[in-house]
Design a protein around this motif. Structure first.
Motif, PDB file in Angstrom:
ATOM      1  N   VAL A  75      11.304 -14.145  34.287  1.00 41.87           N
ATOM      2  CA  VAL A  75      13.061 -13.267  34.311  1.00 41.87           C
ATOM      3  C   VAL A  75      13.579 -13.936  35.751  1.00 41.87           C
ATOM      4  N   ALA A  76      12.597 -13.279  36.377  1.00 38.02           N
ATOM      5  CA  ALA A  76      13.099 -12.920  37.784  1.00 38.02           C
ATOM      6  C   ALA A  76      13.756 -14.638  37.838  1.00 38.02           C
ATOM      7  N   TRP A  77      12.339 -15.298  37.860  1.00 35.16           N
ATOM      8  CA  TRP A  77      12.047 -16.721  38.461  1.00 35.16           C
ATOM      9  C   TRP A  77      13.350 -17.369  38.015  1.00 35.16           C
ATOM     10  N   GLU A  78      13.791 -17.313  36.979  1.00 28.64           N
ATOM     11  CA  GLU A  78      14.995 -17.673  36.381  1.00 28.64           C
ATOM     12  C   GLU A  78      16.651 -17.959  36.427  1.00 28.64           C
ATOM     13  N   HIS A  79      16.229 -16.953  36.917  1.00 26.19           N
ATOM     14  CA  HIS A  79      17.496 -15.730  37.711  1.00 26.19           C
ATOM     15  C   HIS A  79      18.065 -15.837  39.185  1.00 26.19           C
ATOM     16  N   GLY A  80      16.745 -16.574  39.779  1.00 29.24           N
ATOM     17  CA  GLY A  80      16.446 -17.307  41.141  1.00 29.24           C
ATOM     18  C   GLY A  80      16.250 -16.365  41.839  1.00 29.24           C
ATOM     19  N   VAL A  81      15.360 -15.111  42.174  1.00 29.32           N
ATOM     20  CA  VAL A  81      14.836 -14.963  42.620  1.00 29.32           C
ATOM     21  C   VAL A  81      13.437 -15.348  42.611  1.00 29.32           C
ATOM     22  N   HIS A  82      12.343 -16.141  44.031  1.00 28.32           N
ATOM     23  CA  HIS A  82      11.552 -16.308  44.053  1.00 28.32           C
ATOM     24  C   HIS A  82      10.511 -15.450  45.115  1.00 28.32           C
ATOM     25  N   ARG A  83      10.833 -14.744  45.272  1.00 30.15           N
ATOM     26  CA  ARG A  83      10.000 -13.585  46.261  1.00 30.15           C
ATOM     27  C   ARG A  83       9.786 -12.520  44.541  1.00 30.15           C
ATOM     28  N   ILE A  84       8.309 -12.196  44.472  1.00 29.86           N
ATOM     29  CA  ILE A  84       7.972 -12.017  43.642  1.00 29.86           C
ATOM     30  C   ILE A  84       6.541 -11.153  43.408  1.00 29.86           C
ATOM     31  N   LEU A  85       6.709  -9.813  43.408  1.00 32.17           N
ATOM     32  CA  LEU A  85       4.968  -9.365  43.832  1.00 32.17           C
ATOM     33  C   LEU A  85       5.142  -8.619  41.835  1.00 32.17           C
ATOM     34  N   VAL A  86       3.752  -9.444  41.523  1.00 36.46           N
ATOM     35  CA  VAL A  86       3.177  -8.624  39.712  1.00 36.46           C
ATOM     36  C   VAL A  86       2.996  -7.697  40.127  1.00 36.46           C
ATOM     37  N   ALA A  87       3.151  -6.506  40.547  1.00 36.98           N
ATOM     38  CA  ALA A  87       1.589  -5.655  40.747  1.00 36.98           C
ATOM     39  C   ALA A  87       0.975  -5.172  39.645  1.00 36.98           C
ATOM     40  N   ASN A  88       0.434  -5.795  39.481  1.00 43.27           N
ATOM     41  CA  ASN A  88      -0.094  -5.993  37.761  1.00 43.27           C
ATOM     42  C   ASN A  88      -2.308  -6.885  38.161  1.00 43.27           C
ATOM     43  N   GLU A  89      -2.256  -6.606  37.373  1.00 42.46           N
ATOM     44  CA  GLU A  89      -3.720  -7.485  37.452  1.00 42.46           C
ATOM     45  C   GLU A  89      -3.056  -8.625  36.223  1.00 42.46           C
ATOM     46  N   VAL A  90      -3.466  -9.824  36.605  1.00 44.18           N
ATOM     47  CA  VAL A  90      -2.582 -10.925  34.641  1.00 44.18           C
ATOM     48  C   VAL A  90      -4.684 -11.554  35.085  1.00 44.18           C
ATOM     49  N   LEU A  91      -4.681 -12.207  33.608  1.00 46.54           N
ATOM     50  CA  LEU A  91      -6.271 -12.479  33.239  1.00 46.54           C
ATOM     51  C   LEU A  91      -5.458 -13.232  32.852  1.00 46.54           C
ATOM     52  N   ASP A  92      -4.280 -13.449  31.878  1.00 44.93           N
ATOM     53  CA  ASP A  92      -3.962 -14.286  30.538  1.00 44.93           C
ATOM     54  C   ASP A  92      -3.741 -16.327  31.848  1.00 44.93           C
ATOM     55  N   PRO A  93      -4.639 -16.533  31.031  1.00 45.20           N
ATOM     56  CA  PRO A  93      -4.898 -18.473  31.242  1.00 45.20           C
ATOM     57  C   PRO A  93      -3.852 -18.790  32.271  1.00 45.20           C
ATOM     58  N   ALA A  94      -2.934 -18.349  30.791  1.00 47.96           N
ATOM     59  CA  ALA A  94      -1.074 -19.403  30.843  1.00 47.96           C
ATOM     60  C   ALA A  94      -0.560 -18.400  32.232  1.00 47.96           C
ATOM     61  N   GLY A  95      -0.660 -17.131  32.576  1.00 43.16           N
ATOM     62  CA  GLY A  95      -0.015 -16.466  32.818  1.00 43.16           C
ATOM     63  C   GLY A  95      -0.207 -16.259  34.153  1.00 43.16           C
ATOM     64  N   LEU A  96      -1.813 -16.193  34.419  1.00 41.23           N
ATOM     65  CA  LEU A  96      -2.038 -16.941  35.397  1.00 41.23           C
ATOM     66  C   LEU A  96      -2.055 -18.759  35.364  1.00 41.23           C
ATOM     67  N   ALA A  97      -1.748 -19.593  35.336  1.00 43.07           N
ATOM     68  CA  ALA A  97      -1.387 -21.091  35.722  1.00 43.07           C
ATOM     69  C   ALA A  97      -0.074 -21.195  36.173  1.00 43.07           C
ATOM     70  N   TRP A  98       0.415 -19.703  35.338  1.00 45.23           N
ATOM     71  CA  TRP A  98       2.176 -20.056  35.780  1.00 45.23           C
ATOM     72  C   TRP A  98       2.936 -19.479  36.807  1.00 45.23           C
ATOM     73  N   LEU A  99       1.623 -18.343  37.752  1.00 45.87           N
ATOM     74  CA  LEU A  99       1.764 -17.982  38.850  1.00 45.87           C
ATOM     75  C   LEU A  99       1.231 -19.054  39.949  1.00 45.87           C
ATOM     76  N   ALA A 100       0.258 -19.845  39.658  1.00 44.02           N
ATOM     77  CA  ALA A 100      -0.374 -20.281  40.738  1.00 44.02           C
ATOM     78  C   ALA A 100       0.525 -21.677  41.043  1.00 44.02           C
ATOM     79  N   SER A 101       1.322 -22.117  39.894  1.00 46.82           N
ATOM     80  CA  SER A 101       2.444 -23.351  39.998  1.00 46.82           C
ATOM     81  C   SER A 101       3.343 -23.396  40.797  1.00 46.82           C
ATOM     82  N   ARG A 102       3.758 -22.026  41.044  1.00 49.85           N
ATOM     83  CA  ARG A 102       5.231 -21.422  42.012  1.00 49.85           C
ATOM     84  C   ARG A 102       4.863 -22.216  43.201  1.00 49.85           C
ATOM     85  N   ARG A 103       3.925 -22.011  43.743  1.00 48.34           N
ATOM     86  CA  ARG A 103       4.510 -23.606  45.319  1.00 48.34           C
ATOM     87  C   ARG A 103       4.800 -24.518  44.965  1.00 48.34           C
ATOM     88  N   SER A 104       4.204 -25.180  44.356  1.00 48.55           N
ATOM     89  CA  SER A 104       4.775 -26.403  44.076  1.00 48.55           C
ATOM     90  C   SER A 104       5.980 -26.982  43.190  1.00 48.55           C
TER      91      SER A 104
END
Length: 401
Positions: free
Chosen positions: A92-121
């Motif tokens: 939600v933050a990303w789609e509204h133009g915020v591209h500095r984001i800390l997910v203050a939580n553990e992420v184990l979901d593969p799809a979610g992790l893939a999305w996070l890892a792809s942001r800099r590309s």
């Protein structure tokens, strides 16, 4: 007779035919949640001045309100970016133009992790990262990096016994940092959460321990700067105290989210500004307006506000004012403290008990409530009206839960 389509509105909205600006009691469909524009502006300025004064970065926790407009206001005032609790919130933050984001939580979901890892590309200037506290989390992150040929940036989270997430000892944290680095994830530093501790002294001691871990793992963090992220909305003064002697190449990222809107209960009792008034003050911005529907016996009134409309997990609402007759023309009546109290909430009903000094309540009157714990009232509303101090609606913001 069928209702005209123009009058069917989302919860908290008014008819599209209503003029803007206008008084909240003229056209709004009660119950309704509102925010005070002056309180929002005041709290934003106070918190940004506080972090600037102490040399911190600020990433207010957007999960409190999930309103991109409010996040944008804080970033415009100087915030680094936002904190969120999940990948969905990060999207939600990303789609509204915020591209500095800390997910203050553990992420184990593969799809979610893939999305996070792809942001800099997607945006080479983006800075998005999450937390890890287990070797399973590291392995999942590595798999996501490989799946998208990206980079996953992480913080090792340091917890405390009996607390929330995070490894339970400095030795475990150092070991996990080494494993994270060796596995090829991008280690940015460490994170913690002091909000679950019983008081400011315990929080200060804990944060000092997290700082020690940050210093110990600094050689594993690439680049000129490392990161330490802390901060709920109750003990953030303990964070400031504990990190005063930090090295110049360590950035401290404060995450306090409830500070933007504050409250009349849980955080009003715990805010660091109550302990250190010279540092500033916060104002409660949230009000929920409801109409009295029944006064079936002396001393008892019912308002059409319930658990579906207002928070109750960290204390019941409080009565801030009464509007006799429930019209914009009625002058507000401020009951003496304790004269009118909320004793119970059902799904759609609020039980009000009246004592000495209470104004006489009549069906049709409007009661304005203050809340305790803002994080669990925003999620009940898709639209929230922002009011000027004369109760004029000046804008309406959307929430994205």
């Amino acid at each position: 007779m069928p209702i005209a389509p123009a009058t069917v509105t989302a919860k908290g909205a008014w008819s599209p035919a209503a003029p803007t600006p206008h008084h909240v009691l003229d056209d709004a469909h009660l119950p309704v949640m509102t925010l005070r524009a002056s309180a929002l502006a005041h709290n934003t300025a106070v918190m940004q001045a506080y972090v600037d004064r102490h040399g911190l970065l600020f990433a207010p926790h957007m999960k409190t309100h999930m309103a991109p407009e409010l996040a944008a206001d804080q970033i415009a005032a100087g915030a680094w970016g936002v904190t969120v609790a999940s990948v969905q919130q990060a999207m939600v933050a990303w789609e509204h133009g915020v591209h500095r984001i800390l997910v203050a939580n553990e992420v184990l979901d593969p799809a979610g992790l893939a999305w996070l890892a792809s942001r800099r590309s997607v945006d080479h200037g983006a800075d998005v990262f999450c937390c890890v506290d287990s070797t399973a989390g590291v392995a999942a992150g590595v798999a996501a990096q490989e799946a998208v040929d990206g980079e996953l940036h992480v913080l090792v989270e340091v917890g405390f016994p009996g607390g929330r997430t995070g490894v339970r000892s400095p030795a475990e944290a150092r070991d996990l940092a080494e494993r994270t680095h060796a596995a090829g994830l991008v280690l940015r530093g460490v994170s913690g959460y002091e909000g679950g501790l019983p008081g400011v002294d315990a929080a200060r001691t804990y944060v000092a321990g997290v700082l020690a871990v940050a210093l110990a793992v600094r050689p594993l963090v690439p680049g000129p700067r490392a990161l330490l992220s802390m901060g709920g909305s109750a003990w953030f003064d303990a964070v400031v105290d504990a990190v005063t002697a930090r090295p110049d190449d360590l950035d401290v990222l404060l995450r306090s989210g409830a500070s933007l809107v504050h409250d009349d209960g849980f955080y009003a009792e715990r805010t660091p500004f109550g302990r250190q008034p010279a540092e500033g003050s916060l104002r409660a911005a949230i009000e929920v307006w409801g109409r009295v529907t029944s006064c079936p016996e002396p001393g008892l009134a019912f308002v059409a506000v319930g658990k579906r409309d207002i928070s109750f997990d960290e204390g019941l609402p409080v009565v801030r004012q009464v509007r006799p007759g429930g019209t914009a023309a009625a002058a507000p009546v401020l009951p003496p403290p304790g004269a009118v109290t909320v004793t119970r909430l059902d799904d759609q009903h609020c039980y009000l008990a009246s004592g000495d000094g209470a104004p006489t309540l009549t069906p049709g009157d409007v009661v304005v409530f203050g809340i305790s714990h803002p994080c669990t009232v925003f999620d009940k509303w898709r639209q929230v009206h922002v009011l000027d101090d004369d109760d004029t609606v000046v804008r309406t913001i959307a929430t994205w839960f």
